[in-house]
Write a protein that holds these residues in place. Sequence first.
Motif, mmCIF file in Angstrom:
data_model
loop_
_atom_site.group_PDB
_atom_site.id
_atom_site.type_symbol
_atom_site.label_atom_id
_atom_site.label_comp_id
_atom_site.label_asym_id
_atom_site.label_seq_id
_atom_site.Cartn_x
_atom_site.Cartn_y
_atom_site.Cartn_z
ATOM 1 N N MET A 1 0.953 -1.190 -0.043
ATOM 2 C CA MET A 1 0.007 0.037 0.118
ATOM 3 C C MET A 1 1.047 1.346 -0.009
ATOM 4 S SD MET A 1 -3.338 -1.086 0.003
ATOM 5 C CE MET A 1 -4.197 0.058 1.059
ATOM 6 N N ILE A 2 0.526 2.143 -0.703
ATOM 7 C CA ILE A 2 1.302 3.535 -0.863
ATOM 8 C C ILE A 2 0.743 4.370 0.170
ATOM 9 C CG2 ILE A 2 1.877 5.444 -2.300
ATOM 10 C CD1 ILE A 2 1.003 3.388 -4.905
ATOM 11 N N LYS A 3 1.723 4.905 1.141
ATOM 12 C CA LYS A 3 1.329 5.836 2.063
ATOM 13 C C LYS A 3 1.022 7.412 1.570
ATOM 14 C CE LYS A 3 3.561 3.174 5.797
ATOM 15 N NZ LYS A 3 4.527 3.082 7.183
ATOM 16 N N LEU A 4 0.002 7.647 1.602
ATOM 17 C CA LEU A 4 -0.649 9.002 0.853
ATOM 18 C C LEU A 4 -0.898 9.970 2.026
ATOM 19 C CD1 LEU A 4 -1.453 10.717 -1.593
ATOM 20 C CD2 LEU A 4 -3.592 9.751 -1.203
ATOM 21 N N GLY A 5 -0.123 11.395 1.758
ATOM 22 C CA GLY A 5 -0.382 12.344 2.465
ATOM 23 C C GLY A 5 -1.287 13.299 1.808
ATOM 24 N N LEU A 6 -2.228 13.962 2.306
ATOM 25 C CA LEU A 6 -3.259 14.866 1.618
ATOM 26 C C LEU A 6 -2.990 16.324 2.185
ATOM 27 C CD1 LEU A 6 -6.436 13.046 1.816
ATOM 28 C CD2 LEU A 6 -4.867 12.950 0.125
ATOM 29 N N VAL A 7 -2.715 17.248 1.123
ATOM 30 C CA VAL A 7 -2.874 18.749 1.647
ATOM 31 C C VAL A 7 -4.043 19.402 0.899
ATOM 32 C CG1 VAL A 7 -1.565 20.622 0.980
ATOM 33 C CG2 VAL A 7 -0.577 18.579 1.505
ATOM 34 N N GLY A 8 -4.978 20.019 1.612
ATOM 35 C CA GLY A 8 -6.101 20.688 1.308
ATOM 36 C C GLY A 8 -7.467 19.948 1.853
ATOM 37 N N THR A 9 -8.090 20.634 2.231
ATOM 38 C CA THR A 9 -9.555 20.096 2.870
ATOM 39 C C THR A 9 -10.807 20.395 1.989
ATOM 40 O OG1 THR A 9 -9.534 22.015 4.253
ATOM 41 C CG2 THR A 9 -8.280 20.047 5.193
ATOM 42 N N HIS A 10 -10.640 20.703 0.682
ATOM 43 C CA HIS A 10 -11.906 20.887 0.002
ATOM 44 C C HIS A 10 -12.304 19.975 -0.796
ATOM 45 C CE1 HIS A 10 -11.539 25.228 1.110
ATOM 46 N NE2 HIS A 10 -10.250 25.389 0.381
ATOM 47 N N TRP A 11 -13.471 20.207 -1.492
ATOM 48 C CA TRP A 11 -14.182 19.173 -1.966
ATOM 49 C C TRP A 11 -13.383 18.088 -2.955
ATOM 50 C CZ3 TRP A 11 -14.669 18.443 -7.332
ATOM 51 C CH2 TRP A 11 -14.199 19.469 -8.178
ATOM 52 N N ILE A 12 -12.421 18.979 -3.915
ATOM 53 C CA ILE A 12 -11.503 18.025 -4.673
ATOM 54 C C ILE A 12 -10.703 17.170 -3.946
ATOM 55 C CG2 ILE A 12 -9.798 19.952 -4.822
ATOM 56 C CD1 ILE A 12 -10.979 17.601 -7.604
ATOM 57 N N THR A 13 -10.301 17.582 -2.880
ATOM 58 C CA THR A 13 -9.350 16.540 -1.694
ATOM 59 C C THR A 13 -9.896 15.236 -1.423
ATOM 60 O OG1 THR A 13 -8.195 18.444 -1.203
ATOM 61 C CG2 THR A 13 -7.652 16.438 -0.071
ATOM 62 N N ALA A 14 -11.633 15.794 -1.206
ATOM 63 C CA ALA A 14 -12.481 14.537 -0.615
ATOM 64 C C ALA A 14 -12.704 13.604 -1.742
ATOM 65 C CB ALA A 14 -13.658 15.167 0.035
ATOM 66 N N GLN A 15 -13.006 14.147 -2.885
ATOM 67 C CA GLN A 15 -13.316 13.346 -4.046
ATOM 68 C C GLN A 15 -12.011 12.460 -4.514
ATOM 69 O OE1 GLN A 15 -14.026 15.143 -7.855
ATOM 70 N NE2 GLN A 15 -15.846 13.810 -8.096
ATOM 71 N N PHE A 16 -10.676 12.979 -4.333
ATOM 72 C CA PHE A 16 -9.492 12.383 -4.604
ATOM 73 C C PHE A 16 -9.205 11.209 -3.720
ATOM 74 C CE2 PHE A 16 -5.060 11.367 -4.693
ATOM 75 C CZ PHE A 16 -4.805 11.253 -6.018
ATOM 76 N N ALA A 17 -9.489 11.641 -2.218
ATOM 77 C CA ALA A 17 -9.456 10.585 -1.312
ATOM 78 C C ALA A 17 -10.153 9.302 -1.415
ATOM 79 C CB ALA A 17 -9.734 11.424 0.161
ATOM 80 N N PHE A 289 -1.561 6.656 -11.545
ATOM 81 C CA PHE A 289 -0.346 6.836 -10.770
ATOM 82 C C PHE A 289 0.107 6.076 -9.831
ATOM 83 C CE2 PHE A 289 -2.376 11.546 -10.789
ATOM 84 C CZ PHE A 289 -1.889 11.623 -12.095
ATOM 85 N N ALA A 290 -0.608 5.239 -8.993
ATOM 86 C CA ALA A 290 -0.284 3.962 -8.385
ATOM 87 C C ALA A 290 0.492 3.052 -9.268
ATOM 88 C CB ALA A 290 -1.448 3.492 -7.908
ATOM 89 N N ARG A 291 0.055 2.728 -10.356
ATOM 90 C CA ARG A 291 0.556 1.657 -11.404
ATOM 91 C C ARG A 291 2.231 2.067 -11.566
ATOM 92 N NH1 ARG A 291 0.896 2.321 -16.499
ATOM 93 N NH2 ARG A 291 -0.720 3.681 -16.732
ATOM 94 N N VAL A 292 2.323 3.197 -11.726
ATOM 95 C CA VAL A 292 3.851 3.734 -11.983
ATOM 96 C C VAL A 292 4.468 4.012 -10.679
ATOM 97 C CG1 VAL A 292 5.273 5.809 -12.769
ATOM 98 C CG2 VAL A 292 3.209 5.243 -14.179
ATOM 99 N N LEU A 293 3.939 4.242 -9.601
ATOM 100 C CA LEU A 293 4.515 4.365 -8.327
ATOM 101 C C LEU A 293 5.046 2.935 -7.826
ATOM 102 C CD1 LEU A 293 2.588 7.124 -6.351
ATOM 103 C CD2 LEU A 293 4.854 7.173 -7.537
ATOM 104 N N ASN A 294 4.364 1.927 -8.342
ATOM 105 C CA ASN A 294 4.602 0.641 -7.750
ATOM 106 C C ASN A 294 5.749 -0.069 -8.655
ATOM 107 O OD1 ASN A 294 3.074 0.358 -5.251
ATOM 108 N ND2 ASN A 294 1.199 0.028 -6.668
ATOM 109 N N ASP A 295 5.925 0.431 -9.833
ATOM 110 C CA ASP A 295 6.880 -0.354 -10.743
ATOM 111 C C ASP A 295 7.473 1.029 -11.449
ATOM 112 O OD1 ASP A 295 8.298 -2.149 -12.270
ATOM 113 O OD2 ASP A 295 6.581 -2.844 -13.137
#
Length: 335
Positions: A1-17, A289-295
């Motif tokens: 699992m990729i450890k992700l940190g979030l910056v921003g607390t608006h709707w777009i961050t919630a949707q990305f989360a 993004f996950a595919r690239v980060l994992n390989d």
Amino acid sequence: MIKLGLVGTHWITAQFAQAVLETGKYEISAIYSRNKENAKKFSVKIQQNKASLYDNFDDFIDSGIQVVYLASPNSFHFEHAQIAIKHDVDVIVEKPSFSNPDQFRTIIDLLKLHPKIRLFEAARNYHDPNFKVVQSTVKNLDLLQGANLVYAHYSSRYDEYLAKPDNPPNVFTRDFSGGALYDLGVYPLYDALGWFGYPEKIDYKAQLLKNGIDAFGWINLKYSGFSVGIFISKVFTSTAPTEIFGLKHTIEIDSPSELNQIAVINGHDKQFVADGSGRNPLFNEADDFARVLNDRFSEKNQSEYEKWLKIATQINQLLFDLRKSAGIDFPADNQ
């Protein structure tokens, strides 16, 4: 699992989360906000109560996260991305990536010093499978004569601007590198570059608010043998579709950002060639993004990453040149 940190607390961050959790490839381990109480409220909103909360960016970056998602105000992206890369943390930066090409060049030079680190611009339409459907449909046109891309959506933040024009929200200020072009124009510009290539000539006719930020405007991209018009607005809504004109065929798209419904029209005949998946619109980019980060060093992923980074730099240059053609300056240009 990729450890992700979030910056921003608006709707777009919630949707990305929500999108990253749907991929099953990330865990949200940290949340940053300049106000820790806002970070706490956001963690509850997205049901990530185990995430560590920070109001100090350096402590956040050093918390053990592997990648950071930056949805801070546009003018903060440059500073935050630099810190992350220097700490060997991968970066997903919400569009638009940076305020100007000088900033992007600095980031590219920094990435060369940290060759394992990856930087992605989060432009959801570019990673949507329907983006390639349109791309191939355009190639099959007998003759490409032009296109008209429309992305006009009334912003709830405009109400705030009208109420307090001397204290506007971030997206309606030059100080935070806001405006219609940088907020909405990114999507149709990704479409244009992906479907038609880089234009020969460009121009942006913008309607400016009293503080010099663009509320809406008309973009003209000139190619050899045809032109592409792009209409964007944050102060009213248009229901007009996006259209690409062939000889007898017209490609009709519901939205240049959503790409949910794509049809080919020939006279009175209208055939739908693609529909949206109905899932979170940020899922595909998060999964890519996950595919690239994992390989990250596989030949295929390295090639695709370099393609993404190249078009992100082209978009950044195009945004800058369009903005300058409309006489819009950002304070970030002088930093």
